[in-house]
Motif scaffolding. Structure first.
Motif, PDB file in Angstrom:
ATOM      1  N   ILE A 102      -0.295  -5.600  -1.550  1.00 34.02           N
ATOM      2  CA  ILE A 102       0.442  -5.596  -2.817  1.00 34.02           C
ATOM      3  C   ILE A 102       1.951  -5.628  -2.571  1.00 34.02           C
ATOM      4  O   ILE A 102       2.689  -6.362  -3.228  1.00 34.02           O
ATOM      5  CB  ILE A 102       0.032  -4.381  -3.679  1.00 34.02           C
ATOM      6  N   ALA A 103       2.416  -4.836  -1.602  1.00 33.28           N
ATOM      7  CA  ALA A 103       3.852  -4.820  -1.288  1.00 33.28           C
ATOM      8  C   ALA A 103       4.311  -6.178  -0.771  1.00 33.28           C
ATOM      9  O   ALA A 103       5.414  -6.633  -1.106  1.00 33.28           O
ATOM     10  CB  ALA A 103       4.147  -3.730  -0.265  1.00 33.28           C
ATOM     11  N   ASP A 104       3.486  -6.839   0.013  1.00 34.45           N
ATOM     12  CA  ASP A 104       3.850  -8.162   0.517  1.00 34.45           C
ATOM     13  C   ASP A 104       3.936  -9.177  -0.615  1.00 34.45           C
ATOM     14  O   ASP A 104       4.869  -9.986  -0.670  1.00 34.45           O
ATOM     15  CB  ASP A 104       2.847  -8.624   1.561  1.00 34.45           C
ATOM     16  N   ILE A 105       2.989  -9.130  -1.532  1.00 33.46           N
ATOM     17  CA  ILE A 105       3.028 -10.040  -2.681  1.00 33.46           C
ATOM     18  C   ILE A 105       4.256  -9.768  -3.540  1.00 33.46           C
ATOM     19  O   ILE A 105       4.959 -10.691  -3.953  1.00 33.46           O
ATOM     20  CB  ILE A 105       1.721  -9.928  -3.497  1.00 33.46           C
ATOM     21  N   LEU A 106       4.538  -8.489  -3.799  1.00 30.21           N
ATOM     22  CA  LEU A 106       5.717  -8.145  -4.594  1.00 30.21           C
ATOM     23  C   LEU A 106       7.018  -8.552  -3.901  1.00 30.21           C
ATOM     24  O   LEU A 106       7.980  -8.959  -4.556  1.00 30.21           O
ATOM     25  CB  LEU A 106       5.746  -6.657  -4.903  1.00 30.21           C
ATOM     26  N   SER A 107       7.044  -8.450  -2.566  1.00 29.25           N
ATOM     27  CA  SER A 107       8.273  -8.794  -1.840  1.00 29.25           C
ATOM     28  C   SER A 107       8.618 -10.266  -1.971  1.00 29.25           C
ATOM     29  O   SER A 107       9.778 -10.649  -1.830  1.00 29.25           O
ATOM     30  CB  SER A 107       8.143  -8.417  -0.364  1.00 29.25           C
ATOM     31  N   THR A 147      12.166 -10.746   0.037  1.00 30.08           N
ATOM     32  CA  THR A 147      12.689  -9.425   0.362  1.00 30.08           C
ATOM     33  C   THR A 147      11.837  -8.844   1.491  1.00 30.08           C
ATOM     34  O   THR A 147      10.622  -9.038   1.507  1.00 30.08           O
ATOM     35  CB  THR A 147      12.594  -8.514  -0.881  1.00 30.08           C
ATOM     36  N   PRO A 148      12.417  -8.122   2.442  1.00 21.90           N
ATOM     37  CA  PRO A 148      11.592  -7.494   3.486  1.00 21.90           C
ATOM     38  C   PRO A 148      10.552  -6.546   2.876  1.00 21.90           C
ATOM     39  O   PRO A 148      10.846  -5.789   1.951  1.00 21.90           O
ATOM     40  CB  PRO A 148      12.603  -6.716   4.333  1.00 21.90           C
ATOM     41  N   VAL A 149       9.353  -6.610   3.398  1.00 19.16           N
ATOM     42  CA  VAL A 149       8.259  -5.815   2.839  1.00 19.16           C
ATOM     43  C   VAL A 149       8.510  -4.320   3.019  1.00 19.16           C
ATOM     44  O   VAL A 149       8.043  -3.502   2.226  1.00 19.16           O
ATOM     45  CB  VAL A 149       6.902  -6.264   3.438  1.00 19.16           C
ATOM     46  N   GLY A 150       9.297  -3.939   4.016  1.00 16.75           N
ATOM     47  CA  GLY A 150       9.648  -2.535   4.210  1.00 16.75           C
ATOM     48  C   GLY A 150      10.447  -1.972   3.052  1.00 16.75           C
ATOM     49  O   GLY A 150      10.332  -0.796   2.712  1.00 16.75           O
ATOM     50  N   VAL A 151      11.256  -2.820   2.435  1.00 16.56           N
ATOM     51  CA  VAL A 151      12.041  -2.387   1.277  1.00 16.56           C
ATOM     52  C   VAL A 151      11.117  -2.101   0.101  1.00 16.56           C
ATOM     53  O   VAL A 151      11.267  -1.109  -0.616  1.00 16.56           O
ATOM     54  CB  VAL A 151      13.096  -3.460   0.906  1.00 16.56           C
ATOM     55  N   MET A 186      10.348   1.354  -1.875  1.00  9.53           N
ATOM     56  CA  MET A 186      10.481   1.509  -3.328  1.00  9.53           C
ATOM     57  C   MET A 186       9.229   2.139  -3.931  1.00  9.53           C
ATOM     58  O   MET A 186       9.303   2.850  -4.922  1.00  9.53           O
ATOM     59  CB  MET A 186      10.742   0.147  -3.983  1.00  9.53           C
ATOM     60  N   ILE A 187       8.080   1.892  -3.329  1.00  5.24           N
ATOM     61  CA  ILE A 187       6.832   2.496  -3.809  1.00  5.24           C
ATOM     62  C   ILE A 187       6.725   3.931  -3.307  1.00  5.24           C
ATOM     63  O   ILE A 187       6.355   4.839  -4.049  1.00  5.24           O
ATOM     64  CB  ILE A 187       5.616   1.672  -3.343  1.00  5.24           C
ATOM     65  N   GLY A 188       7.040   4.146  -2.043  1.00  4.93           N
ATOM     66  CA  GLY A 188       6.806   5.438  -1.418  1.00  4.93           C
ATOM     67  C   GLY A 188       7.823   6.514  -1.719  1.00  4.93           C
ATOM     68  O   GLY A 188       7.484   7.694  -1.773  1.00  4.93           O
ATOM     69  N   THR A 189       9.069   6.145  -1.922  1.00  2.30           N
ATOM     70  CA  THR A 189      10.110   7.135  -2.148  1.00  2.30           C
ATOM     71  C   THR A 189       9.863   7.966  -3.403  1.00  2.30           C
ATOM     72  O   THR A 189       9.928   9.199  -3.336  1.00  2.30           O
ATOM     73  CB  THR A 189      11.492   6.465  -2.182  1.00  2.30           C
ATOM     74  N   PRO A 190       9.549   7.357  -4.554  1.00  2.00           N
ATOM     75  CA  PRO A 190       9.255   8.197  -5.727  1.00  2.00           C
ATOM     76  C   PRO A 190       8.049   9.109  -5.509  1.00  2.00           C
ATOM     77  O   PRO A 190       8.034  10.253  -5.969  1.00  2.00           O
ATOM     78  CB  PRO A 190       8.972   7.190  -6.845  1.00  2.00           C
ATOM     79  N   PHE A 191       7.059   8.609  -4.764  1.00  2.00           N
ATOM     80  CA  PHE A 191       5.883   9.442  -4.501  1.00  2.00           C
ATOM     81  C   PHE A 191       6.243  10.645  -3.632  1.00  2.00           C
ATOM     82  O   PHE A 191       5.803  11.766  -3.900  1.00  2.00           O
ATOM     83  CB  PHE A 191       4.780   8.616  -3.840  1.00  2.00           C
ATOM     84  N   TYR A 201     -10.745   6.037   3.862  1.00  2.00           N
ATOM     85  CA  TYR A 201     -10.138   5.615   2.606  1.00  2.00           C
ATOM     86  C   TYR A 201      -8.649   5.338   2.777  1.00  2.00           C
ATOM     87  O   TYR A 201      -8.093   4.464   2.112  1.00  2.00           O
ATOM     88  CB  TYR A 201     -10.354   6.652   1.501  1.00  2.00           C
ATOM     89  N   SER A 202      -7.994   6.061   3.667  1.00  2.00           N
ATOM     90  CA  SER A 202      -6.579   5.794   3.943  1.00  2.00           C
ATOM     91  C   SER A 202      -6.402   4.421   4.568  1.00  2.00           C
ATOM     92  O   SER A 202      -5.453   3.701   4.229  1.00  2.00           O
ATOM     93  CB  SER A 202      -6.004   6.858   4.880  1.00  2.00           C
ATOM     94  N   ALA A 203      -7.296   4.066   5.473  1.00  2.00           N
ATOM     95  CA  ALA A 203      -7.210   2.736   6.080  1.00  2.00           C
ATOM     96  C   ALA A 203      -7.383   1.649   5.023  1.00  2.00           C
ATOM     97  O   ALA A 203      -6.639   0.658   5.005  1.00  2.00           O
ATOM     98  CB  ALA A 203      -8.267   2.586   7.174  1.00  2.00           C
ATOM     99  N   LEU A 204      -8.332   1.837   4.132  1.00  2.00           N
ATOM    100  CA  LEU A 204      -8.579   0.845   3.086  1.00  2.00           C
ATOM    101  C   LEU A 204      -7.413   0.758   2.102  1.00  2.00           C
ATOM    102  O   LEU A 204      -6.900  -0.330   1.811  1.00  2.00           O
ATOM    103  CB  LEU A 204      -9.874   1.186   2.349  1.00  2.00           C
ATOM    104  N   LEU A 205      -6.953   1.905   1.595  1.00  2.00           N
ATOM    105  CA  LEU A 205      -5.853   1.899   0.637  1.00  2.00           C
ATOM    106  C   LEU A 205      -4.551   1.436   1.288  1.00  2.00           C
ATOM    107  O   LEU A 205      -3.744   0.772   0.649  1.00  2.00           O
ATOM    108  CB  LEU A 205      -5.662   3.277   0.001  1.00  2.00           C
ATOM    109  N   GLY A 206      -4.363   1.763   2.566  1.00  2.00           N
ATOM    110  CA  GLY A 206      -3.159   1.301   3.263  1.00  2.00           C
ATOM    111  C   GLY A 206      -3.108  -0.217   3.342  1.00  2.00           C
ATOM    112  O   GLY A 206      -2.061  -0.827   3.122  1.00  2.00           O
ATOM    113  N   ALA A 207      -4.249  -0.830   3.630  1.00  2.00           N
ATOM    114  CA  ALA A 207      -4.294  -2.291   3.689  1.00  2.00           C
ATOM    115  C   ALA A 207      -4.031  -2.901   2.321  1.00  2.00           C
ATOM    116  O   ALA A 207      -3.280  -3.873   2.189  1.00  2.00           O
ATOM    117  CB  ALA A 207      -5.644  -2.748   4.225  1.00  2.00           C
ATOM    118  N   VAL A 208      -4.631  -2.321   1.285  1.00  2.00           N
ATOM    119  CA  VAL A 208      -4.434  -2.832  -0.074  1.00  2.00           C
ATOM    120  C   VAL A 208      -2.979  -2.664  -0.507  1.00  2.00           C
ATOM    121  O   VAL A 208      -2.376  -3.578  -1.084  1.00  2.00           O
ATOM    122  CB  VAL A 208      -5.397  -2.140  -1.057  1.00  2.00           C
TER     123      VAL A 208
END
Length: 126
Positions: A86-91, A100-104, A108-113, A75-82
């Motif tokens: 999403i991050a690439d589309i948002l970037s 914007t670089p996808v790492g940024v 932004m998604i991971g830091t609050p989590f 499930y981590s592999a699947l959710l990681g790809a999704v």
């Protein structure tokens, strides 16, 4: 990692229980640590800071489905790809028409989590 899923699930019960179930705790811990280091190093060397998803997603999955690593890993592999998709589309839309670089965006998604995880762990420890 998939082959070590059962051992990791048993190890999460504690050393005494793992040993009581016939598992070599030291050897299992060694193989699991080697696998984690190898996978983390390979992902960061191949993808750079996007490997941050590899740190974030398993925590999200464990929160959603529990701590059985036989389910957490696929499930981590699947959710990681999704999540990366999403991050690439948002970037592409953060600072249009520039990208914007996808790492940024993943940060932004991971830091609050991760802040949520750290604060939750602190409250549980006290």
């Amino acid at each position: 990692a998939l082959a070590l899923g059962r051992a990791a699930s048993v190890m999460s019960l504690g050393d005494d229980v793992s040993h009581g179930l016939g598992q070599n705790v030291w050897l299992s811990r060694l193989f699991i640590a080697f696998t984690v280091v190898a996978l983390a190093g390979a992902s960061v060397s191949a993808a750079g800071p996007i490997g941050f998803i590899g740190l974030m997603v398993p925590h999200m999955i464990r929160y959603l489905i529990g701590a059985d690593y036989r389910a957490v890993i696929p499930y981590s592999a699947l959710l990681g790809a999704v999540l990366l998709l999403i991050a690439d589309i948002l970037s592409r839309f953060v600072y249009f028409p520039y990208q914007t670089p996808v790492g940024v965006v993943t940060a932004m998604i991971g830091t609050p989590f991760f802040i949520y995880l750290a604060r939750r762990r602190k409250k549980g420890a006290a």
